[in-house]
Design a protein around this motif. Structure first.
Motif, short mmCIF file in Angstrom:
data_model
loop_
_atom_site.label_atom_id
_atom_site.label_comp_id
_atom_site.label_asym_id
_atom_site.label_seq_id
_atom_site.Cartn_x
_atom_site.Cartn_y
_atom_site.Cartn_z
N CYS A 12 0.86 -1.19 0.00
CA CYS A 12 0.00 0.00 0.00
C CYS A 12 0.89 1.24 0.00
CB CYS A 12 -0.97 -0.07 1.17
SG CYS A 12 -2.26 -1.33 0.87
N LYS A 49 -6.49 -8.09 -9.33
CA LYS A 49 -7.49 -7.99 -8.27
C LYS A 49 -8.64 -8.96 -8.51
CE LYS A 49 -10.68 -4.60 -6.34
NZ LYS A 49 -11.47 -3.45 -6.77
N THR A 71 -5.03 5.76 0.69
CA THR A 71 -6.00 6.05 -0.37
C THR A 71 -7.19 5.11 -0.28
OG1 THR A 71 -5.12 4.51 -2.00
CG2 THR A 71 -4.08 6.69 -1.91
N SER A 72 -8.26 5.49 -0.98
CA SER A 72 -9.46 4.65 -0.98
C SER A 72 -9.17 3.28 -1.62
CB SER A 72 -10.58 5.35 -1.73
OG SER A 72 -10.15 5.74 -3.03
N GLU A 73 -8.26 3.25 -2.58
CA GLU A 73 -7.93 1.97 -3.21
C GLU A 73 -7.21 1.05 -2.24
OE1 GLU A 73 -4.52 1.90 -5.64
OE2 GLU A 73 -5.36 0.49 -7.09
N GLN A 74 -6.28 1.63 -1.46
CA GLN A 74 -5.57 0.82 -0.48
C GLN A 74 -6.55 0.28 0.56
OE1 GLN A 74 -2.74 3.79 0.65
NE2 GLN A 74 -1.43 3.42 -1.12
N GLU A 75 -7.48 1.12 0.95
CA GLU A 75 -8.48 0.67 1.92
C GLU A 75 -9.29 -0.50 1.35
OE1 GLU A 75 -11.37 3.65 3.12
OE2 GLU A 75 -12.53 2.10 4.13
N GLU A 76 -9.69 -0.34 0.11
CA GLU A 76 -10.49 -1.38 -0.54
C GLU A 76 -9.71 -2.70 -0.63
OE1 GLU A 76 -11.91 -0.04 -4.33
OE2 GLU A 76 -12.49 -2.07 -4.93
N MET A 77 -8.44 -2.61 -1.03
CA MET A 77 -7.62 -3.82 -1.14
C MET A 77 -7.39 -4.46 0.22
SD MET A 77 -7.10 -4.67 -4.22
CE MET A 77 -5.83 -5.93 -4.09
N THR A 133 -10.17 12.89 -9.10
CA THR A 133 -10.57 11.50 -8.91
C THR A 133 -11.32 10.97 -10.13
OG1 THR A 133 -12.50 12.27 -7.71
CG2 THR A 133 -10.62 11.54 -6.40
N THR A 143 -10.42 7.11 -13.64
CA THR A 143 -10.56 7.46 -12.22
C THR A 143 -9.24 7.25 -11.48
OG1 THR A 143 -11.27 5.22 -11.65
CG2 THR A 143 -13.01 6.82 -12.13
N PRO A 145 -7.87 6.91 -7.23
CA PRO A 145 -8.38 6.74 -5.86
C PRO A 145 -8.41 8.08 -5.11
CG PRO A 145 -6.47 5.32 -6.28
CD PRO A 145 -6.60 6.23 -7.45
#
Ligand code: SF4
Ligand code: FES
Lengths: 328, 162
Positions: A12, A49, A71-77, A133, A143, A145
């Motif tokens: 991340c 993913k 980031t929102s992507e790291q959170e999602e992963m 974003t 887009t 994150p």
């Protein structure tokens, strides 16, 4: 391949050093690869993913995730890998306590973006563009994150089973951890997989450290010659060894630099920086404000000194008086 | 700032001096602001900087530490140890955005009930001017940017403990 335990590595908000530490296992990782099946490792292998999404929950035996969550992507992963893994390991200082990226919790998000995209001396941005974003062009949407206000440790976002400390972790600790995983011989949940003792106890300079030290001046390492055989504190350098977990093999001390605390605190400490401050300030010389302050002037940046790796996970978490401008 | 803001001050008082002074102020029926929650410690040197940060993180608006006068500490130099930590801790909390006035240290001997009264009143007035710190509320607000509920056990305790 079918029955080998599935292991994932993910990154991340990190520098790449943790990936390096995996590669540093050298032959050991080749040997390991006959016993495990790596299902995700972005730096080295081309899994996606959607491959992870297609798995059953808990199908991955263990995920080692390095880097802080920014980031929102790291959170999602992080959430996805949590769901798919029986065991989630916070790998390295950033995932464990926020690490170096956590230091940006001293600044508002807008100030960081302004510096990085406009003011930094190396920036070339003639049109003054800011990252968006969403970007629309000819009916297509690209887009990015969301860059969050706050840097978080992994366990501030998802449930974590074990921690491997270090910036970066050393290969011996990682191998021990993987072998413990494979043998099922694991300690209780929440354990930091490194010795629960202060670095000083394993430091070759310990014999030169008297029971009582009185520091009348903190010196900065780049301004002085450092004796390679004498305790750093005795010489007046802010060494975090008394308040930092051992297990690193004293790499910095071997390179004649004081410990900066990357292994985090021992298990009986809840706030690394506060404890490190306690250890170092208590042994300052002087009994008046003036004498004490003049010694402490040698530590001009207390946050960067005591929380170099631990600000995100500290009790205050970040500079508390920044009004957030949430981007959601 | 809320109209009737009553500051919450967590106070660590040394058993031998300041705590006795608070006792004296009590039996002498001295009136002072009801803003302090007192924790008795054996020596001001027992106050770990973690206690102070934990207090702020749990909703304290101020932290007051009271110990014996220099030279009078029953453990000889516990209060000097505290003083050194305090000088550094004030700088640390200031760099993290907490006004240093929210953290105060005073030497108050067992006979100085009046001094205790004065210090508590003064500090209460000062914090009323600064307003509430409200860290638990701020933590919750910061986490509204997360996309699902978080799992941080410590923060759950913080959130429910106040
Ligand atoms: S303070 Fe640093 S140099 Fe001194 S014994 Fe501890 S780890 Fe070694
Ligand atoms: S006993 Fe009172 S400050 Fe040490």
């Amino acid at each position: 391949m079918g029955n080998k335990p599935k292991i994932a590595f993910y990154w991340c908000s990190s520098c790449g050093g943790c990936e390096e530490s995996l590669v540093d296992m050298a032959e050991a990782i080749v040997e390991l690869s006959t016993q495990i099946e790596i299902v995700l490792w972005p730096v080295a292998a081309d899994f996606k993913k959607k491959d992870i999404e297609a798995m059953a929950d808990g199908e991955i035996v263990a995920t080692m995730l390095n880097g802080a969550i920014r980031t929102s992507e790291q959170e999602e992963m992080a959430r996805l890998l949590r769901r798919k893994s029986q065991i989630l390991i916070a790998y390295g200082s950033c995932a464990y306590t926020g690490g170096i990226p956590g230091l940006s919790n001293q600044f508002p998000r807008e100030q960081l973006l302004k510096y990085v995209y406009h003011d930094a001396p190396s920036v070339v941005n003639p049109e003054g563009q800011d990252p968006q974003t969403e970007f629309h062009d000819a009916g297509r949407v690209a887009t990015l994150p969301i860059f969050s206000e706050v840097v978080r440790s992994l366990d501030q976002v998802v449930d974590v089973d074990y921690y491997i400390p270090g910036c970066a972790p050393n290969p011996e600790l990682v191998l021990d951890a993987i072998h413990a995983l494979l043998s099922g011989n694991l300690p209780s949940k929440g354990t930091v997989l490194a010795p629960d003792i202060a670095l000083c106890e394993h430091c070759p300079r310990l014999k030169t450290k008297p029971a009582d030290i009185a520091i009348d001046e903190f010196k900065r390492p780049h301004q002085h010659l450092i004796d390679p055989n004498v305790c750093m504190l005795v010489q007046g350098f802010a060494c975090l060894g008394p308040a930092t977990r051992s297990g690193c093999g004293g790499a910095c001390l071997k390179a004649n630099m004081p410990c900066t605390g990357c292994f985090g605190p021992m298990s009986n400490v809840r706030d690394q920086g506060a404890k490190a401050l306690c250890a170092l300030a208590s042994i300052v010389a002087g009994t008046t404000n003036e004498e004490i302050d003049s010694a402490l002037d040698g530590i001009p940046d207390p946050v960067g000194t005591f929380y170099r790796y631990g600000l995100a996970k500290s009790m205050l978490r970040r500079k508390v008086n920044m009004e957030p401008t949430l981007s959601k | 700032m809320p109209e009737n803001f009553e500051p919450k001050i967590l106070a660590f008082f040394c058993n031998w001096c300041t705590y006795t002074a608070a006792d004296l102020a009590g039996v002498s029926r001295m009136k002072y602001e009801p803003t302090t929650r007192v924790v008795r410690v054996m020596c001001s040197g027992r106050v770990d900087p973690q206690f102070v940060l934990d207090a702020f993180a749990h909703g304290a608006d101020g932290v007051l530490i009271g110990g014996c006068h220099p030279g009078d500490c029953h453990y000889v130099e516990g209060n000097y140890k505290l003083l050194r930590r305090f000088r550094m801790l004030r700088r640390l909390v200031a760099s993290l955005g907490i006004e240093p006035e929210r953290l105060r240290m005073e030497w108050i001997s067992a006979s100085e009930g009046e001094r205790l009264q004065k210090v508590v009143n003064e500090m209460t007035a000062q914090i009323k001017l600064l307003g509430p710190l409200e860290l638990p509320e701020r933590f919750r607000e910061w986490d509204t940017e997360l996309h699902e509920e978080t799992f941080d056990k410590e923060r759950e305790v913080v959130a429910s403990g106040q």
